[in-house]
Design a protein around this motif. Structure first.
Motif, PDB file in Angstrom:
ATOM      1  N   GLN A 121    -116.652  44.243  44.103  1.00 38.15           N
ATOM      2  CA  GLN A 121    -116.687  42.853  44.577  1.00 38.15           C
ATOM      3  C   GLN A 121    -116.837  41.851  43.435  1.00 38.15           C
ATOM      4  OE1 GLN A 121    -119.525  42.313  47.790  1.00 38.15           O
ATOM      5  NE2 GLN A 121    -119.114  44.368  48.551  1.00 38.15           N
ATOM      6  N   VAL A 122    -117.151  42.345  42.238  1.00 43.03           N
ATOM      7  CA  VAL A 122    -117.306  41.455  41.096  1.00 43.03           C
ATOM      8  C   VAL A 122    -115.917  41.055  40.587  1.00 43.03           C
ATOM      9  CG1 VAL A 122    -118.207  41.207  38.757  1.00 43.03           C
ATOM     10  CG2 VAL A 122    -119.467  42.548  40.440  1.00 43.03           C
ATOM     11  N   SER A 123    -115.671  39.766  40.568  1.00 42.74           N
ATOM     12  CA  SER A 123    -114.374  39.285  40.090  1.00 42.74           C
ATOM     13  C   SER A 123    -114.563  38.442  38.838  1.00 42.74           C
ATOM     14  CB  SER A 123    -113.677  38.459  41.183  1.00 42.74           C
ATOM     15  OG  SER A 123    -114.478  37.344  41.545  1.00 42.74           O
ATOM     16  N   GLY A 124    -113.490  38.291  38.087  1.00 41.43           N
ATOM     17  CA  GLY A 124    -113.530  37.442  36.900  1.00 41.43           C
ATOM     18  C   GLY A 124    -114.197  38.065  35.695  1.00 41.43           C
ATOM     19  N   GLY A 125    -114.351  39.390  35.725  1.00 42.46           N
ATOM     20  CA  GLY A 125    -114.985  40.061  34.598  1.00 42.46           C
ATOM     21  C   GLY A 125    -114.128  41.168  34.036  1.00 42.46           C
ATOM     22  N   THR A 126    -114.445  41.573  32.805  1.00 50.42           N
ATOM     23  CA  THR A 126    -113.698  42.655  32.171  1.00 50.42           C
ATOM     24  C   THR A 126    -114.579  43.328  31.122  1.00 50.42           C
ATOM     25  OG1 THR A 126    -111.582  43.226  31.148  1.00 50.42           O
ATOM     26  CG2 THR A 126    -112.685  41.252  30.326  1.00 50.42           C
ATOM     27  N   MET A 127    -114.042  44.349  30.479  1.00 45.86           N
ATOM     28  CA  MET A 127    -114.768  45.082  29.447  1.00 45.86           C
ATOM     29  C   MET A 127    -113.800  45.418  28.308  1.00 45.86           C
ATOM     30  SD  MET A 127    -116.964  47.701  31.890  1.00 45.86           S
ATOM     31  CE  MET A 127    -118.224  48.141  30.687  1.00 45.86           C
ATOM     32  N   ALA A 128    -114.356  45.636  27.116  1.00 49.67           N
ATOM     33  CA  ALA A 128    -113.522  46.016  25.969  1.00 49.67           C
ATOM     34  C   ALA A 128    -114.315  46.934  25.052  1.00 49.67           C
ATOM     35  CB  ALA A 128    -113.061  44.780  25.206  1.00 49.67           C
ATOM     36  N   ALA A 129    -113.650  47.929  24.515  1.00 46.98           N
ATOM     37  CA  ALA A 129    -114.279  48.860  23.576  1.00 46.98           C
ATOM     38  C   ALA A 129    -114.090  48.346  22.158  1.00 46.98           C
ATOM     39  CB  ALA A 129    -113.655  50.246  23.715  1.00 46.98           C
ATOM     40  N   VAL A 130    -115.189  48.348  21.406  1.00 41.81           N
ATOM     41  CA  VAL A 130    -115.173  47.871  20.020  1.00 41.81           C
ATOM     42  C   VAL A 130    -115.266  49.089  19.097  1.00 41.81           C
ATOM     43  CG1 VAL A 130    -116.277  46.369  18.318  1.00 41.81           C
ATOM     44  CG2 VAL A 130    -116.308  45.747  20.759  1.00 41.81           C
ATOM     45  N   ILE A 131    -114.266  49.257  18.248  1.00 45.82           N
ATOM     46  CA  ILE A 131    -114.166  50.446  17.400  1.00 45.82           C
ATOM     47  C   ILE A 131    -114.299  50.052  15.932  1.00 45.82           C
ATOM     48  CG2 ILE A 131    -112.783  52.490  16.844  1.00 45.82           C
ATOM     49  CD1 ILE A 131    -113.414  52.270  19.821  1.00 45.82           C
ATOM     50  N   GLY A 132    -115.103  50.819  15.196  1.00 47.19           N
ATOM     51  CA  GLY A 132    -115.123  50.680  13.738  1.00 47.19           C
ATOM     52  C   GLY A 132    -116.026  49.598  13.197  1.00 47.19           C
ATOM     53  N   LEU A 133    -116.973  49.108  14.013  1.00 42.31           N
ATOM     54  CA  LEU A 133    -117.930  48.113  13.530  1.00 42.31           C
ATOM     55  C   LEU A 133    -119.321  48.750  13.556  1.00 42.31           C
ATOM     56  CD1 LEU A 133    -118.575  45.260  12.598  1.00 42.31           C
ATOM     57  CD2 LEU A 133    -118.708  44.554  14.997  1.00 42.31           C
ATOM     58  N   SER A 134    -119.857  49.037  12.392  1.00 40.49           N
ATOM     59  CA  SER A 134    -121.127  49.757  12.311  1.00 40.49           C
ATOM     60  C   SER A 134    -122.351  48.848  12.387  1.00 40.49           C
ATOM     61  CB  SER A 134    -121.183  50.574  11.011  1.00 40.49           C
ATOM     62  OG  SER A 134    -121.013  49.725   9.887  1.00 40.49           O
ATOM     63  N   ASP A 135    -122.181  47.567  12.079  1.00 38.86           N
ATOM     64  CA  ASP A 135    -123.310  46.629  12.093  1.00 38.86           C
ATOM     65  C   ASP A 135    -123.524  46.115  13.516  1.00 38.86           C
ATOM     66  OD1 ASP A 135    -125.253  44.734  11.680  1.00 38.86           O
ATOM     67  OD2 ASP A 135    -124.315  43.869   9.901  1.00 38.86           O
ATOM     68  N   VAL A 136    -124.245  46.901  14.307  1.00 41.31           N
ATOM     69  CA  VAL A 136    -124.446  46.556  15.714  1.00 41.31           C
ATOM     70  C   VAL A 136    -125.329  45.321  15.855  1.00 41.31           C
ATOM     71  CG1 VAL A 136    -125.308  47.397  17.939  1.00 41.31           C
ATOM     72  CG2 VAL A 136    -124.128  48.962  16.405  1.00 41.31           C
ATOM     73  N   PRO A 190    -109.087  46.358  25.250  1.00 41.93           N
ATOM     74  CA  PRO A 190    -109.418  46.045  26.645  1.00 41.93           C
ATOM     75  C   PRO A 190    -109.457  47.337  27.473  1.00 41.93           C
ATOM     76  CG  PRO A 190    -107.686  44.604  25.822  1.00 41.93           C
ATOM     77  CD  PRO A 190    -107.855  45.688  24.803  1.00 41.93           C
ATOM     78  N   LEU A 191    -110.440  47.458  28.348  1.00 45.42           N
ATOM     79  CA  LEU A 191    -110.564  48.637  29.190  1.00 45.42           C
ATOM     80  C   LEU A 191    -109.927  48.384  30.553  1.00 45.42           C
ATOM     81  CD1 LEU A 191    -114.208  49.843  28.422  1.00 45.42           C
ATOM     82  CD2 LEU A 191    -112.060  50.526  27.337  1.00 45.42           C
ATOM     83  N   ASP A 192    -109.356  49.435  31.117  1.00 45.04           N
ATOM     84  CA  ASP A 192    -108.659  49.335  32.392  1.00 45.04           C
ATOM     85  C   ASP A 192    -109.672  49.478  33.530  1.00 45.04           C
ATOM     86  OD1 ASP A 192    -106.552  49.037  34.081  1.00 45.04           O
ATOM     87  OD2 ASP A 192    -105.854  51.110  33.935  1.00 45.04           O
ATOM     88  N   VAL A 193    -110.521  48.455  33.688  1.00 44.67           N
ATOM     89  CA  VAL A 193    -111.556  48.478  34.727  1.00 44.67           C
ATOM     90  C   VAL A 193    -111.417  47.235  35.591  1.00 44.67           C
ATOM     91  CG1 VAL A 193    -113.182  49.851  33.381  1.00 44.67           C
ATOM     92  CG2 VAL A 193    -113.209  47.358  33.179  1.00 44.67           C
ATOM     93  N   SER A 194    -112.085  47.273  36.745  1.00 43.16           N
ATOM     94  CA  SER A 194    -111.923  46.175  37.708  1.00 43.16           C
ATOM     95  C   SER A 194    -113.010  45.123  37.616  1.00 43.16           C
ATOM     96  CB  SER A 194    -111.887  46.744  39.138  1.00 43.16           C
ATOM     97  OG  SER A 194    -113.073  47.460  39.418  1.00 43.16           O
ATOM     98  N   GLY A 195    -113.986  45.293  36.712  1.00 38.79           N
ATOM     99  CA  GLY A 195    -115.058  44.314  36.632  1.00 38.79           C
ATOM    100  C   GLY A 195    -115.891  44.455  35.385  1.00 38.79           C
ATOM    101  N   ALA A 196    -116.893  43.574  35.273  1.00 41.95           N
ATOM    102  CA  ALA A 196    -117.781  43.550  34.107  1.00 41.95           C
ATOM    103  C   ALA A 196    -119.016  44.401  34.386  1.00 41.95           C
ATOM    104  CB  ALA A 196    -118.168  42.113  33.787  1.00 41.95           C
ATOM    105  N   PHE A 197    -118.844  45.697  34.322  1.00 45.06           N
ATOM    106  CA  PHE A 197    -119.935  46.612  34.641  1.00 45.06           C
ATOM    107  C   PHE A 197    -121.011  46.572  33.554  1.00 45.06           C
ATOM    108  CE2 PHE A 197    -116.245  49.205  36.543  1.00 45.06           C
ATOM    109  CZ  PHE A 197    -116.168  48.336  37.627  1.00 45.06           C
ATOM    110  N   HIS A 198    -122.236  46.906  33.948  1.00 42.31           N
ATOM    111  CA  HIS A 198    -123.380  46.935  33.026  1.00 42.31           C
ATOM    112  C   HIS A 198    -123.589  45.585  32.338  1.00 42.31           C
ATOM    113  CE1 HIS A 198    -123.820  51.163  33.775  1.00 42.31           C
ATOM    114  NE2 HIS A 198    -122.543  51.341  33.496  1.00 42.31           N
ATOM    115  N   SER A 199    -123.376  44.528  33.104  1.00 40.22           N
ATOM    116  CA  SER A 199    -123.674  43.178  32.624  1.00 40.22           C
ATOM    117  C   SER A 199    -124.427  42.450  33.730  1.00 40.22           C
ATOM    118  CB  SER A 199    -122.389  42.420  32.285  1.00 40.22           C
ATOM    119  OG  SER A 199    -121.764  41.928  33.460  1.00 40.22           O
ATOM    120  N   SER A 200    -124.943  41.257  33.412  1.00 40.35           N
ATOM    121  CA  SER A 200    -125.710  40.498  34.405  1.00 40.35           C
ATOM    122  C   SER A 200    -124.846  40.025  35.570  1.00 40.35           C
ATOM    123  CB  SER A 200    -126.404  39.307  33.741  1.00 40.35           C
ATOM    124  OG  SER A 200    -125.459  38.465  33.115  1.00 40.35           O
TER     125      SER A 200
END
Length: 307
Positions: A121-136, A190-200
């Motif tokens: 039911q969450v709309s307007g959100g997305t997720m993306a994987a960040v690769i190769g950045l060690s300074d979290v 960008p991840l092929d997901v339907s929403g902004a999971f694990h976010s507020s």
């Protein structure tokens, strides 16, 4: 002597045809039918001929993954094997709780189906994987600076060194992508997901899911369960339910979980699921541990004999 953890992947591990191995035997095929009946889904068809687009739908993907993973792990246990610890990644925690005898497979599939419907039911959100950045830490500050403008974006998964996931409003994730590339990220996918999971953005649905969990029969864990939320061990039903609610909007601290397990003396990681994304993450966290991936009945039988 070393210890063993059974681990279970989350959404994204699904793929078309992933259940072909499970329908090759009448017993596992019937179990799939029974699990699907509980939630009003034809899991047998979904796991064998479901399309990539169908399996992308959260309310379908999550029960399909949990059904697949728990069937393999239950079969492996029937061969006389048992884990010292269990670990899941996001929705994979429900499969882990089945392996720890907290939930029945039927209850786990029911819960993740309801969870998936709420998350969808969450709309307007997305997720993306960040690769190769060690300074979290720098990445965290960059993401926070964007969130301070009012748009939601957060680090959602801490997967392994050099890999994490961001989640939030589409525009905020796009802004964060540009900043993280400036900081040195090699790729932001960008991840092929339907929403902004694990976010507020998931927070409004937490009370409704808490209601589902309240009436769900949980038992005390019979294997040590480590939570994605805090990287600590938990075994009591009320505690586990509380964490599963928090997990909806909290980051998945997979890397911290693996590091804690290694400190506990774990040297063998066995992954059960449609595919084995966690095995690669563990290898990047600790190169010299033993990793076994079980995605089919054939692999299970071979490893079960050795186990």
């Amino acid at each position: 002597m070393g210890k063993t953890v059974w681990m279970f992947p989350g959404q994204g591990s699904q793929m078309p045809g992933m259940g072909q191995t499970l329908v090759s035997e009448e017993e596992t095929k019937q179990t799939l039918v029974d699990l699907g009946t509980r939630i009003g889904l034809d899991l047998t068809t979904l796991l064998t001929t479901g399309t990539k687009e169908e399996l992308k739908a959260t309310e379908l993907a999550q029960p399909a993954i949990v059904a697949h993973s728990t069937l393999l792990a239950t079969r492996y246990a029937a061969l006389g094997n048992k884990p010292d610890y269990v670990l899941g990644h996001s929705v994979g925690e429900y499969s882990a709780l089945v392996a720890a005898s907290v939930l029945t497979p039927s209850e786990a599939v029911y819960l993740v189906h309801e969870r998936g419907k709420l998350m969808n039911q969450v709309s307007g959100g997305t997720m993306a994987a960040v690769i190769g950045l060690s300074d979290v830490e720098a990445a965290h500050h960059a993401v926070e600076s964007i969130a301070a403008t009012g748009e939601i974006v957060q680090i959602a998964n801490y997967n392994c060194p050099g890999q994490f996931v961001i989640s939030g409003h589409v525009a905020a994730v796009e802004s964060a992508t540009a900043k993280l590339k400036e900081l040195g990220a090699k790729r932001v996918l960008p991840l092929d997901v339907s929403g902004a999971f694990h976010s507020s953005l998931m927070t409004p649905f937490a009370p409704r899911f808490e209601d589902f969990l309240a009436s769900s029969p949980f038992e005390a864990a019979q294997a040590k369960f480590i939570s994605n939320v805090d990287g600590s061990f938990h075994d009591q039903p009320d505690d586990l339910k509380r964490l599963l609610v928090q997990q909806l909007y909290s980051p998945v601290r997979f890397e911290a979980c693996v590091e804690q397990l290694i400190e506990e003396g774990v040297d063998t990681f066995i992954e059960f699921g449609p595919s084995s994304p966690l095995s690669g993450l563990v290898k990047r966290i600790k190169k010299d541990v033993k990793i076994i991936s079980i995605t089919t009945l054939e692999q299970l039988e071979a490893e079960g004999i050795r186990g």
